[in-house]
Design a protein around this motif. Structure first.
Motif, PDB file in Angstrom:
ATOM      1  N   LYS A  99       0.810  -1.221   0.000  1.00  0.00           N
ATOM      2  CA  LYS A  99       0.000   0.000   0.000  1.00  0.00           C
ATOM      3  C   LYS A  99       0.844   1.273   0.000  1.00  0.00           C
ATOM      4  CE  LYS A  99      -4.327  -1.190   2.309  1.00  0.00           C
ATOM      5  NZ  LYS A  99      -5.053  -1.000   3.581  1.00  0.00           N
ATOM      6  N   LYS A 100       1.896   1.294   0.790  1.00  0.00           N
ATOM      7  CA  LYS A 100       2.647   2.535   1.004  1.00  0.00           C
ATOM      8  C   LYS A 100       3.871   2.687   0.101  1.00  0.00           C
ATOM      9  CE  LYS A 100       1.015   3.376   5.599  1.00  0.00           C
ATOM     10  NZ  LYS A 100       1.271   3.595   6.991  1.00  0.00           N
ATOM     11  N   THR A 101       4.358   1.600  -0.463  1.00  0.00           N
ATOM     12  CA  THR A 101       5.568   1.691  -1.284  1.00  0.00           C
ATOM     13  C   THR A 101       5.316   1.224  -2.716  1.00  0.00           C
ATOM     14  OG1 THR A 101       6.916   1.299   0.685  1.00  0.00           O
ATOM     15  CG2 THR A 101       7.997   1.007  -1.438  1.00  0.00           C
ATOM     16  N   GLU A 102       4.968  -0.041  -2.852  1.00  0.00           N
ATOM     17  CA  GLU A 102       4.880  -0.650  -4.178  1.00  0.00           C
ATOM     18  C   GLU A 102       3.792  -0.007  -5.050  1.00  0.00           C
ATOM     19  OE1 GLU A 102       6.568  -3.607  -6.719  1.00  0.00           O
ATOM     20  OE2 GLU A 102       7.167  -3.042  -4.709  1.00  0.00           O
ATOM     21  N   ARG A 103       2.596   0.182  -4.484  1.00  0.00           N
ATOM     22  CA  ARG A 103       1.498   0.735  -5.297  1.00  0.00           C
ATOM     23  C   ARG A 103       1.777   2.185  -5.703  1.00  0.00           C
ATOM     24  NH1 ARG A 103      -3.353   2.940  -6.190  1.00  0.00           N
ATOM     25  NH2 ARG A 103      -4.877   1.646  -7.277  1.00  0.00           N
ATOM     26  N   PRO A 104       2.174   3.075  -4.778  1.00  0.00           N
ATOM     27  CA  PRO A 104       2.455   4.456  -5.200  1.00  0.00           C
ATOM     28  C   PRO A 104       3.557   4.556  -6.269  1.00  0.00           C
ATOM     29  CG  PRO A 104       2.239   4.364  -2.819  1.00  0.00           C
ATOM     30  CD  PRO A 104       2.226   2.949  -3.317  1.00  0.00           C
ATOM     31  N   GLU A 105       4.596   3.736  -6.141  1.00  0.00           N
ATOM     32  CA  GLU A 105       5.667   3.746  -7.140  1.00  0.00           C
ATOM     33  C   GLU A 105       5.146   3.298  -8.505  1.00  0.00           C
ATOM     34  OE1 GLU A 105       8.821   1.292  -5.592  1.00  0.00           O
ATOM     35  OE2 GLU A 105       9.372   2.771  -4.054  1.00  0.00           O
ATOM     36  N   THR A 106       4.263   2.321  -8.501  1.00  0.00           N
ATOM     37  CA  THR A 106       3.704   1.816  -9.756  1.00  0.00           C
ATOM     38  C   THR A 106       2.754   2.831 -10.384  1.00  0.00           C
ATOM     39  OG1 THR A 106       3.926  -0.426  -8.896  1.00  0.00           O
ATOM     40  CG2 THR A 106       2.514  -0.144 -10.812  1.00  0.00           C
ATOM     41  N   VAL A 107       1.992   3.551  -9.560  1.00  0.00           N
ATOM     42  CA  VAL A 107       1.106   4.602 -10.085  1.00  0.00           C
ATOM     43  C   VAL A 107       1.933   5.699 -10.761  1.00  0.00           C
ATOM     44  CG1 VAL A 107      -0.496   6.448  -9.408  1.00  0.00           C
ATOM     45  CG2 VAL A 107      -0.804   4.133  -8.505  1.00  0.00           C
ATOM     46  N   ILE A 108       3.054   6.056 -10.164  1.00  0.00           N
ATOM     47  CA  ILE A 108       3.941   7.069 -10.760  1.00  0.00           C
ATOM     48  C   ILE A 108       4.500   6.550 -12.089  1.00  0.00           C
ATOM     49  CG2 ILE A 108       6.162   8.252 -10.487  1.00  0.00           C
ATOM     50  CD1 ILE A 108       5.454   8.408  -7.434  1.00  0.00           C
ATOM     51  N   ALA A 109       4.936   5.297 -12.107  1.00  0.00           N
ATOM     52  CA  ALA A 109       5.472   4.713 -13.338  1.00  0.00           C
ATOM     53  C   ALA A 109       4.399   4.667 -14.428  1.00  0.00           C
ATOM     54  CB  ALA A 109       6.005   3.306 -13.066  1.00  0.00           C
ATOM     55  N   LEU A 110       3.165   4.382 -14.036  1.00  0.00           N
ATOM     56  CA  LEU A 110       2.058   4.349 -14.990  1.00  0.00           C
ATOM     57  C   LEU A 110       1.806   5.742 -15.576  1.00  0.00           C
ATOM     58  CD1 LEU A 110      -0.213   2.578 -16.232  1.00  0.00           C
ATOM     59  CD2 LEU A 110      -1.631   3.225 -14.294  1.00  0.00           C
ATOM     60  N   ASP A 111       1.813   6.761 -14.716  1.00  0.00           N
ATOM     61  CA  ASP A 111       1.616   8.136 -15.186  1.00  0.00           C
ATOM     62  C   ASP A 111       2.736   8.570 -16.121  1.00  0.00           C
ATOM     63  OD1 ASP A 111      -0.783   8.427 -13.860  1.00  0.00           O
ATOM     64  OD2 ASP A 111       0.110   9.412 -12.104  1.00  0.00           O
ATOM     65  N   GLU A 112       3.964   8.213 -15.763  1.00  0.00           N
ATOM     66  CA  GLU A 112       5.101   8.577 -16.616  1.00  0.00           C
ATOM     67  C   GLU A 112       5.013   7.874 -17.962  1.00  0.00           C
ATOM     68  OE1 GLU A 112       8.515   7.600 -14.214  1.00  0.00           O
ATOM     69  OE2 GLU A 112       8.332   9.437 -13.020  1.00  0.00           O
ATOM     70  N   ALA A 113       4.617   6.606 -17.961  1.00  0.00           N
ATOM     71  CA  ALA A 113       4.498   5.852 -19.208  1.00  0.00           C
ATOM     72  C   ALA A 113       3.357   6.401 -20.065  1.00  0.00           C
ATOM     73  CB  ALA A 113       4.271   4.374 -18.906  1.00  0.00           C
TER      74      ALA A 113
ATOM     75  N   LYS B 233       1.141  -4.489 -13.737  1.00  0.00           N
ATOM     76  CA  LYS B 233       1.719  -4.565 -12.393  1.00  0.00           C
ATOM     77  C   LYS B 233       0.771  -3.966 -11.363  1.00  0.00           C
ATOM     78  CE  LYS B 233       5.839  -3.540  -9.705  1.00  0.00           C
ATOM     79  NZ  LYS B 233       7.152  -2.899  -9.679  1.00  0.00           N
ATOM     80  N   LEU B 234       0.122  -2.857 -11.711  1.00  0.00           N
ATOM     81  CA  LEU B 234      -0.828  -2.224 -10.799  1.00  0.00           C
ATOM     82  C   LEU B 234      -2.017  -3.148 -10.525  1.00  0.00           C
ATOM     83  CD1 LEU B 234      -1.433   0.315  -9.154  1.00  0.00           C
ATOM     84  CD2 LEU B 234      -2.627   1.230 -11.156  1.00  0.00           C
ATOM     85  N   ALA B 235      -2.505  -3.816 -11.558  1.00  0.00           N
ATOM     86  CA  ALA B 235      -3.622  -4.749 -11.382  1.00  0.00           C
ATOM     87  C   ALA B 235      -3.216  -5.904 -10.457  1.00  0.00           C
ATOM     88  CB  ALA B 235      -4.079  -5.292 -12.733  1.00  0.00           C
ATOM     89  N   LEU B 236      -1.986  -6.396 -10.629  1.00  0.00           N
ATOM     90  CA  LEU B 236      -1.488  -7.471  -9.776  1.00  0.00           C
ATOM     91  C   LEU B 236      -1.378  -7.004  -8.323  1.00  0.00           C
ATOM     92  CD1 LEU B 236      -0.288 -10.339  -9.463  1.00  0.00           C
ATOM     93  CD2 LEU B 236       1.939  -9.344  -9.969  1.00  0.00           C
TER      94      LEU B 236
END
Length: 162
Positions: free
Chosen positions: A22-36, A54-57
């Motif tokens: 919740k606090k590390t993996e998901r926020p980092e993936t949301v940022i990567a998704l926005d950048e992509a 990855k976000l869905a997983l």
């Protein structure tokens, strides 16, 4: 609702995994998704599709861990008697045919890891071992076939989960 017995160590591991997601993996993936997403054409954007998958997983793992936590019943095995095999018991066995020795600790399903000697109380072997004591013979139908074990020792040992 089914209850999921586990040790405090198991509960702490599950809640720690959930917090990390919740606090590390998901926020980092949301940022990567926005950048992509900003890279342009989404149809041929491998970074976008990878981050989206990855976000869905991660979201499914979070939902699964939330379900496990909602069903959790923490059992302190140190308060249980271990003269007979019970939840949290560490059991030493010998295969009566091969003289090979095994040591297992009986834990909750989410804590089980056969490679580390932690077996679920719902596993075929653990079900056969419950209530047995030192010197008892156990014939268990396992995925590898029928095996006969002698119980060498039953005790309580603190478990560590990583």
């Amino acid at each position: 609702m089914d209850k999921e017995p586990m040790t405090l160590a198991g509960y702490n591991k599950v809640t720690g995994d959930l917090e990390f997601l919740k606090k590390t993996e998901r926020p980092e993936t949301v940022i990567a998704l926005d950048e992509a997403r900003q890279l342009g054409d989404l149809k041929e954007n491998a970074e976008y599709h990878s981050a989206k998958d990855k976000l869905a997983l991660i979201d499914s793992q979070i939902a699964e861990l939330n379900t496990v936590i909602s069903k959790a019943v923490i059992i302190d095995p140190s308060t249980l008697p271990h003269n007979k095999v019970s939840f949290g018991s560490t059991v030493s066995l010998v295969d009566t045919n091969t003289d090979e020795e095994f040591t297992y600790t009986i834990v909750g399903g989410v804590e089980s890891n056969a490679d580390k000697g932690l077996i679920s109380f719902n596993s075929p072997l653990a079900k056969q071992l419950m209530g047995k004591e030192e010197g008892d013979e156990v014939t268990a139908t396992l995925p590898g076939g029928v095996k006969t074990f002698e119980v060498l020792n039953v005790c309580y040992k603190e478990i560590e989960l990583q």
